[in-house]
Design a protein around this motif. Sequence first.
Motif, PDB file in Angstrom:
ATOM      1  N   GLY A  26       0.718  -1.176   0.155  1.00  0.00           N
ATOM      2  CA  GLY A  26      -0.091   0.054  -0.127  1.00  0.00           C
ATOM      3  C   GLY A  26       0.841   1.237  -0.093  1.00  0.00           C
ATOM      4  N   GLN A  27       2.234   1.046   0.312  1.00  0.00           N
ATOM      5  CA  GLN A  27       3.110   2.453   0.060  1.00  0.00           C
ATOM      6  C   GLN A  27       3.004   2.921  -1.293  1.00  0.00           C
ATOM      7  OE1 GLN A  27       6.931   1.974   1.893  1.00  0.00           O
ATOM      8  NE2 GLN A  27       6.127   1.373   3.699  1.00  0.00           N
ATOM      9  N   ASP A  28       2.576   4.096  -1.416  1.00  0.00           N
ATOM     10  CA  ASP A  28       2.775   5.003  -2.623  1.00  0.00           C
ATOM     11  C   ASP A  28       1.930   3.941  -3.738  1.00  0.00           C
ATOM     12  OD1 ASP A  28       4.205   7.098  -1.980  1.00  0.00           O
ATOM     13  OD2 ASP A  28       5.953   6.120  -2.329  1.00  0.00           O
ATOM     14  N   GLY A  29       0.916   3.013  -3.399  1.00  0.00           N
ATOM     15  CA  GLY A  29       0.142   2.292  -4.104  1.00  0.00           C
ATOM     16  C   GLY A  29       0.926   0.832  -4.628  1.00  0.00           C
ATOM     17  N   LEU A  30       2.112   0.565  -4.295  1.00  0.00           N
ATOM     18  CA  LEU A  30       2.857  -0.446  -4.599  1.00  0.00           C
ATOM     19  C   LEU A  30       2.551  -1.572  -3.571  1.00  0.00           C
ATOM     20  CD1 LEU A  30       5.997   1.081  -5.947  1.00  0.00           C
ATOM     21  CD2 LEU A  30       4.127   0.250  -7.193  1.00  0.00           C
ATOM     22  N   THR A  31       2.700  -2.779  -4.078  1.00  0.00           N
ATOM     23  CA  THR A  31       2.570  -4.093  -3.353  1.00  0.00           C
ATOM     24  C   THR A  31       3.972  -4.599  -2.884  1.00  0.00           C
ATOM     25  OG1 THR A  31       2.494  -5.753  -4.976  1.00  0.00           O
ATOM     26  CG2 THR A  31       0.356  -4.699  -4.079  1.00  0.00           C
ATOM     27  N   TYR A  32       4.319  -5.382  -2.019  1.00  0.00           N
ATOM     28  CA  TYR A  32       5.542  -5.955  -1.850  1.00  0.00           C
ATOM     29  C   TYR A  32       6.143  -6.733  -3.132  1.00  0.00           C
ATOM     30  CZ  TYR A  32       9.140  -9.056  -0.326  1.00  0.00           C
ATOM     31  OH  TYR A  32      10.391  -9.963  -0.313  1.00  0.00           O
ATOM     32  N   SER A  33       5.132  -7.308  -3.880  1.00  0.00           N
ATOM     33  CA  SER A  33       5.586  -8.032  -4.941  1.00  0.00           C
ATOM     34  C   SER A  33       5.761  -7.093  -6.060  1.00  0.00           C
ATOM     35  CB  SER A  33       4.241  -8.985  -5.199  1.00  0.00           C
ATOM     36  OG  SER A  33       3.888  -9.951  -4.280  1.00  0.00           O
ATOM     37  N   GLN A  34       5.445  -6.140  -6.112  1.00  0.00           N
ATOM     38  CA  GLN A  34       5.699  -5.075  -7.010  1.00  0.00           C
ATOM     39  C   GLN A  34       7.147  -4.602  -6.917  1.00  0.00           C
ATOM     40  OE1 GLN A  34       2.065  -2.717  -7.149  1.00  0.00           O
ATOM     41  NE2 GLN A  34       1.789  -3.614  -9.192  1.00  0.00           N
ATOM     42  N   ILE A  35       7.241  -4.114  -5.574  1.00  0.00           N
ATOM     43  CA  ILE A  35       8.628  -3.561  -5.155  1.00  0.00           C
ATOM     44  C   ILE A  35       9.829  -4.664  -5.237  1.00  0.00           C
ATOM     45  CG2 ILE A  35       9.930  -2.780  -3.014  1.00  0.00           C
ATOM     46  CD1 ILE A  35       7.185  -1.570  -2.041  1.00  0.00           C
ATOM     47  N   ARG A  36       9.429  -5.952  -5.102  1.00  0.00           N
ATOM     48  CA  ARG A  36      10.393  -7.022  -5.166  1.00  0.00           C
ATOM     49  C   ARG A  36      10.699  -7.191  -6.740  1.00  0.00           C
ATOM     50  NH1 ARG A  36       9.460 -12.833  -5.441  1.00  0.00           N
ATOM     51  NH2 ARG A  36      11.360 -14.053  -5.418  1.00  0.00           N
ATOM     52  N   LEU A  37       9.531  -7.160  -7.712  1.00  0.00           N
ATOM     53  CA  LEU A  37       9.857  -7.139  -9.033  1.00  0.00           C
ATOM     54  C   LEU A  37      10.593  -6.102  -9.470  1.00  0.00           C
ATOM     55  CD1 LEU A  37       7.340  -8.112 -11.626  1.00  0.00           C
ATOM     56  CD2 LEU A  37       9.012  -6.505 -12.311  1.00  0.00           C
ATOM     57  N   ARG A  51      13.622 -14.592 -18.038  1.00  0.00           N
ATOM     58  CA  ARG A  51      14.829 -14.416 -17.158  1.00  0.00           C
ATOM     59  C   ARG A  51      14.206 -13.677 -15.762  1.00  0.00           C
ATOM     60  NH1 ARG A  51      17.725 -15.000 -13.873  1.00  0.00           N
ATOM     61  NH2 ARG A  51      19.758 -14.072 -13.447  1.00  0.00           N
ATOM     62  N   LEU A  52      13.319 -12.840 -15.951  1.00  0.00           N
ATOM     63  CA  LEU A  52      12.724 -12.362 -14.839  1.00  0.00           C
ATOM     64  C   LEU A  52      11.821 -13.106 -13.971  1.00  0.00           C
ATOM     65  CD1 LEU A  52      12.446  -9.480 -13.180  1.00  0.00           C
ATOM     66  CD2 LEU A  52      10.682  -8.915 -14.629  1.00  0.00           C
ATOM     67  N   ALA A  53      10.987 -13.881 -14.517  1.00  0.00           N
ATOM     68  CA  ALA A  53      10.414 -14.848 -13.843  1.00  0.00           C
ATOM     69  C   ALA A  53      11.343 -16.010 -13.075  1.00  0.00           C
ATOM     70  CB  ALA A  53       9.378 -15.729 -14.947  1.00  0.00           C
ATOM     71  N   GLN A  54      12.439 -16.451 -13.836  1.00  0.00           N
ATOM     72  CA  GLN A  54      13.135 -17.280 -13.192  1.00  0.00           C
ATOM     73  C   GLN A  54      13.946 -16.528 -11.964  1.00  0.00           C
ATOM     74  OE1 GLN A  54      16.018 -17.843 -16.411  1.00  0.00           O
ATOM     75  NE2 GLN A  54      15.370 -20.363 -16.530  1.00  0.00           N
ATOM     76  N   ALA A  55      14.408 -15.402 -12.116  1.00  0.00           N
ATOM     77  CA  ALA A  55      15.048 -14.772 -10.923  1.00  0.00           C
ATOM     78  C   ALA A  55      14.043 -14.606  -9.686  1.00  0.00           C
ATOM     79  CB  ALA A  55      15.615 -13.554 -11.540  1.00  0.00           C
ATOM     80  N   SER A  57      11.569 -16.778  -9.262  1.00  0.00           N
ATOM     81  CA  SER A  57      10.925 -17.896  -8.963  1.00  0.00           C
ATOM     82  C   SER A  57       9.533 -18.016  -9.035  1.00  0.00           C
ATOM     83  CB  SER A  57      11.499 -18.582  -7.671  1.00  0.00           C
ATOM     84  OG  SER A  57      12.729 -18.724  -7.410  1.00  0.00           O
ATOM     85  N   VAL A  58       8.966 -17.471 -10.225  1.00  0.00           N
ATOM     86  CA  VAL A  58       7.302 -17.382 -10.306  1.00  0.00           C
ATOM     87  C   VAL A  58       7.338 -17.926 -11.876  1.00  0.00           C
ATOM     88  CG1 VAL A  58       6.981 -15.658  -8.637  1.00  0.00           C
ATOM     89  CG2 VAL A  58       7.448 -14.888 -11.052  1.00  0.00           C
ATOM     90  N   SER A  59       5.998 -18.301 -12.131  1.00  0.00           N
ATOM     91  CA  SER A  59       5.737 -18.333 -13.508  1.00  0.00           C
ATOM     92  C   SER A  59       5.694 -17.293 -14.527  1.00  0.00           C
ATOM     93  CB  SER A  59       4.441 -19.193 -13.687  1.00  0.00           C
ATOM     94  OG  SER A  59       3.427 -18.102 -13.518  1.00  0.00           O
ATOM     95  N   ASP A  60       6.098 -17.699 -15.821  1.00  0.00           N
ATOM     96  CA  ASP A  60       5.878 -16.718 -16.858  1.00  0.00           C
ATOM     97  C   ASP A  60       4.676 -16.004 -17.072  1.00  0.00           C
ATOM     98  OD1 ASP A  60       8.751 -17.589 -17.469  1.00  0.00           O
ATOM     99  OD2 ASP A  60       8.000 -18.163 -19.384  1.00  0.00           O
ATOM    100  N   ILE A  63       4.545 -13.322 -14.022  1.00  0.00           N
ATOM    101  CA  ILE A  63       5.123 -12.209 -14.461  1.00  0.00           C
ATOM    102  C   ILE A  63       4.738 -11.191 -15.733  1.00  0.00           C
ATOM    103  CG2 ILE A  63       7.600 -11.194 -15.766  1.00  0.00           C
ATOM    104  CD1 ILE A  63       7.844 -11.974 -12.905  1.00  0.00           C
ATOM    105  N   SER A  64       4.219 -11.992 -16.699  1.00  0.00           N
ATOM    106  CA  SER A  64       3.308 -11.389 -17.595  1.00  0.00           C
ATOM    107  C   SER A  64       2.079 -10.627 -17.172  1.00  0.00           C
ATOM    108  CB  SER A  64       2.845 -12.115 -18.635  1.00  0.00           C
ATOM    109  OG  SER A  64       2.117 -11.636 -19.800  1.00  0.00           O
ATOM    110  N   ARG A  65       1.309 -10.968 -16.234  1.00  0.00           N
ATOM    111  CA  ARG A  65       0.189 -10.322 -15.724  1.00  0.00           C
ATOM    112  C   ARG A  65       0.844  -9.167 -14.752  1.00  0.00           C
ATOM    113  NH1 ARG A  65      -1.640 -15.596 -14.703  1.00  0.00           N
ATOM    114  NH2 ARG A  65      -0.471 -15.680 -12.703  1.00  0.00           N
ATOM    115  N   ALA A  66       1.961  -9.344 -13.865  1.00  0.00           N
ATOM    116  CA  ALA A  66       2.587  -8.136 -13.008  1.00  0.00           C
ATOM    117  C   ALA A  66       3.191  -6.994 -13.879  1.00  0.00           C
ATOM    118  CB  ALA A  66       3.443  -8.969 -12.130  1.00  0.00           C
ATOM    119  N   LEU A  67       3.545  -7.358 -15.064  1.00  0.00           N
ATOM    120  CA  LEU A  67       4.080  -6.321 -15.640  1.00  0.00           C
ATOM    121  C   LEU A  67       3.111  -5.348 -16.543  1.00  0.00           C
ATOM    122  CD1 LEU A  67       7.192  -8.139 -17.420  1.00  0.00           C
ATOM    123  CD2 LEU A  67       7.285  -6.484 -15.666  1.00  0.00           C
ATOM    124  N   ARG A  68       1.850  -5.921 -16.656  1.00  0.00           N
ATOM    125  CA  ARG A  68       0.980  -5.142 -17.420  1.00  0.00           C
ATOM    126  C   ARG A  68       0.740  -3.943 -16.448  1.00  0.00           C
ATOM    127  NH1 ARG A  68      -2.212  -9.940 -17.955  1.00  0.00           N
ATOM    128  NH2 ARG A  68      -1.510 -10.987 -19.416  1.00  0.00           N
TER     129      ARG A  68
END
Length: 139
Positions: A26-37, A51-55, A57-60, A63-68
């Motif tokens: 919730g800080q500045d509208g970012l989740t921990y997962s987004q900060i970690r990404l 490569r980002l998904a591998q780094a 340890s999540v599925s491709d 990552i695609s959903r998170a990046l949108r």
Amino acid sequence: MDEGLADLLHRVVMLLGDAARRRTDGQDGLTYSQIRLLGTLEDIEPATQHRLAQAMSVSDPAISRALRSLEADGLVRVVVDPAHARRRLVTLTETGRKAFQVNGKPLYDEFRAGLIAAGFPYERYLEDTLRLAEILESD
């Protein structure tokens, strides 16, 4: 690796992740997962989505959903790799870099300082972890 040690390390990682989520969501509208990404991307950019998904340890697809949403918010740039039309390259925008520096970097620094204060051999752990990641990636 000893099974008991592996379980302990997994538990430590989960506890740290939970603590980080409580501190950042919730800080500045970012989740921990987004900060970690954003932090992971800062370490390895430019990176393919795979490569980002591998780094992380999540599925491709994860990552695609998170990046949108990060791309829509102007925090990352996703472009087709000119060397390979089926790959997408991801980089931080200046806004994304600043968002990580404001939201993620203080958290990383706080955890690092806490681990060191507790007597945890942080630098050695980091070196060993990076070396292990290189070995695993080369296989």
